[in-house]
Design a protein around this motif. Structure first.
Motif, mmCIF file in Angstrom:
data_model
loop_
_atom_site.group_PDB
_atom_site.id
_atom_site.type_symbol
_atom_site.label_atom_id
_atom_site.label_comp_id
_atom_site.label_asym_id
_atom_site.label_seq_id
_atom_site.Cartn_x
_atom_site.Cartn_y
_atom_site.Cartn_z
ATOM 1 N N ASP A 42 -10.125 15.750 4.058
ATOM 2 C CA ASP A 42 -10.435 14.324 4.150
ATOM 3 C C ASP A 42 -9.677 13.516 3.104
ATOM 4 O O ASP A 42 -9.272 12.377 3.356
ATOM 5 N N SER A 43 -9.486 14.104 1.920
ATOM 6 C CA SER A 43 -8.757 13.398 0.866
ATOM 7 C C SER A 43 -7.314 13.153 1.282
ATOM 8 O O SER A 43 -6.747 12.084 1.046
ATOM 9 N N PHE A 44 -6.724 14.134 1.926
ATOM 10 C CA PHE A 44 -5.350 14.004 2.409
ATOM 11 C C PHE A 44 -5.259 12.892 3.453
ATOM 12 O O PHE A 44 -4.340 12.068 3.441
ATOM 13 N N LEU A 45 -6.235 12.855 4.357
ATOM 14 C CA LEU A 45 -6.234 11.829 5.402
ATOM 15 C C LEU A 45 -6.391 10.432 4.808
ATOM 16 O O LEU A 45 -5.796 9.470 5.299
ATOM 17 N N LYS A 46 -7.201 10.313 3.757
ATOM 18 C CA LYS A 46 -7.368 9.012 3.111
ATOM 19 C C LYS A 46 -6.057 8.521 2.512
ATOM 20 O O LYS A 46 -5.721 7.334 2.597
ATOM 21 N N LEU A 47 -5.308 9.437 1.912
ATOM 22 C CA LEU A 47 -4.021 9.050 1.338
ATOM 23 C C LEU A 47 -3.050 8.582 2.412
ATOM 24 O O LEU A 47 -2.207 7.713 2.188
ATOM 25 N N MET A 48 -3.176 9.150 3.609
ATOM 26 C CA MET A 48 -2.263 8.805 4.692
ATOM 27 C C MET A 48 -2.692 7.555 5.459
ATOM 28 O O MET A 48 -1.854 6.759 5.872
ATOM 29 N N CYS A 49 -4.015 7.410 5.658
ATOM 30 C CA CYS A 49 -4.477 6.465 6.679
ATOM 31 C C CYS A 49 -5.386 5.346 6.186
ATOM 32 O O CYS A 49 -5.667 4.412 6.958
ATOM 33 N N ASP A 50 -5.902 5.412 4.971
ATOM 34 C CA ASP A 50 -6.866 4.410 4.518
ATOM 35 C C ASP A 50 -6.196 3.044 4.420
ATOM 36 O O ASP A 50 -5.297 2.840 3.595
ATOM 37 N N PRO A 51 -6.602 2.059 5.251
ATOM 38 C CA PRO A 51 -5.947 0.743 5.237
ATOM 39 C C PRO A 51 -6.321 -0.097 4.018
ATOM 40 O O PRO A 51 -5.712 -1.143 3.778
ATOM 41 N N ASN A 52 -7.304 0.365 3.259
ATOM 42 C CA ASN A 52 -7.787 -0.418 2.125
ATOM 43 C C ASN A 52 -7.196 0.022 0.787
ATOM 44 O O ASN A 52 -7.653 -0.419 -0.266
ATOM 45 N N ARG A 53 -6.238 0.912 0.831
ATOM 46 C CA ARG A 53 -5.588 1.345 -0.410
ATOM 47 C C ARG A 53 -4.128 1.669 -0.121
ATOM 48 O O ARG A 53 -3.758 2.007 1.006
ATOM 49 N N TYR A 54 -3.313 1.567 -1.165
ATOM 50 C CA TYR A 54 -1.925 1.984 -1.062
ATOM 51 C C TYR A 54 -1.842 3.484 -1.335
ATOM 52 O O TYR A 54 -2.729 4.057 -1.997
ATOM 53 N N PRO A 55 -0.793 4.164 -0.865
ATOM 54 C CA PRO A 55 -0.736 5.624 -0.958
ATOM 55 C C PRO A 55 -0.828 6.177 -2.376
ATOM 56 O O PRO A 55 -1.258 7.319 -2.568
#
Length: 268
Positions: A42-55
């Motif tokens: 899930d952490s990896f997916l957040k880095l890739m896809c979370d629209p509310n943060r930059y990578p």
């Protein structure tokens, strides 16, 4: 089976089942001996896809802290010893040649899009075998799909004279970025989909095109046809990129990522 002191599974090179040892990715001798953070699941997916943060905004995202450096339990003791003894030192040589080029031209390197990597008295066959070992550790099925790779790594005298049906490209990084994703299908415009394994290990980046497609990068696939003892002088015209995103083949600067994100928000 795993616990804090024991890891077992299939070796990523020989494919034998048994106890696994920690493989440093890249070799420990290339300054890979300090703590490293690893983002998976899930952490990896957040880095890739979370629209509310930059990578690069990793605050609050769970990670695994590796005390030994970046790597994983991927190789049996025998394969780990072979790669370390036969190929690790050559990879280290190339690492420090590239690092010296960057440090001696620091300001130019920050602005550059291309560079010339000059290597004298090097062994490309040994270097590519270490790169292949790294690829194996990041791609569990690699030697099953390409059996000759196992022979090439485990038998230093084995010579492979055919063209493999994948390509390995190399580039230089502007910023100290380290990470790898394993094989991923990446969509591009016009319905193009590429199967890519990107491995960023500063100062190098490696792009493994598993679709066997030509990219506008320094192609080092031909080193696979070099023997263990082939030695020479090599000049490699090579691209230079800034890396801020775990997504393969995304070499946008931070400023470009912010601008693209703002444009998307404004148009959505």
């Amino acid at each position: 089976m795993t616990n804090n002191n024991y890891h077992e599974g299939y070796c990523r090179i020989c494919n034998k089942f048994g106890k696994l040892t920690f493989e440093h990715i890249p070799p420990k001798s290339t300054l890979n001996n300090t703590e490293a953070r690893v983002y998976t699941g899930d952490s990896f997916l957040k880095l890739m896809c979370d629209p509310n943060r930059y990578p690069w905004q990793t605050e609050g995202i769970k990670y695994k802290l590796l005390q030994k450096g970046l790597g994983d339990y991927t190789l049996c003791k025998s394969c780990n010893n072979i790669t370390g003894e036969l190929y690790g030192e050559e990879y280290k040589r190339w690492f420090y040649i590239a690092l010296r080029l960057i440090n001696e031209n620091a300001e130019e390197h920050k602005k550059a899009s291309r560079a010339m990597l000059h290597l004298n008295g090097v062994y490309p066959g040994r270097f590519i075998r270490q790169v292949l070992s790294i690829i194996c550790s990041t791609h569990p099925e690699f030697t099953k799909k390409y059996p000759f790779v196992k022979d090439l790594i485990l038998n230093k005298n084995y010579v492979f004279k055919e063209a493999p049906n994948f390509k390995i490209y190399m580039y230089l990084l502007k910023n100290p970025y380290n990470g790898y994703t394993g094989p991923m299908a990446i969509g591009f415009g016009n319905g193009i989909i590429k199967l890519i394994n990107e491995i960023d290990l500063y100062p190098f980046g490696f792009l493994v095109n598993l679709s066997n497609e030509v990219e506008n990068e320094a192609d080092i696939t031909g080193f696979i046809n070099c023997s263990y003892d082939d030695v020479g002088e090599i000049d490699i015209p090579i691209n230079v990129y800034e890396k801020n995103n775990i997504v393969p083949m995304d070499f946008r600067t931070k400023e470009e990522i912010i601008i693209n994100s703002n444009d998307f928000d404004n148009n959505s």
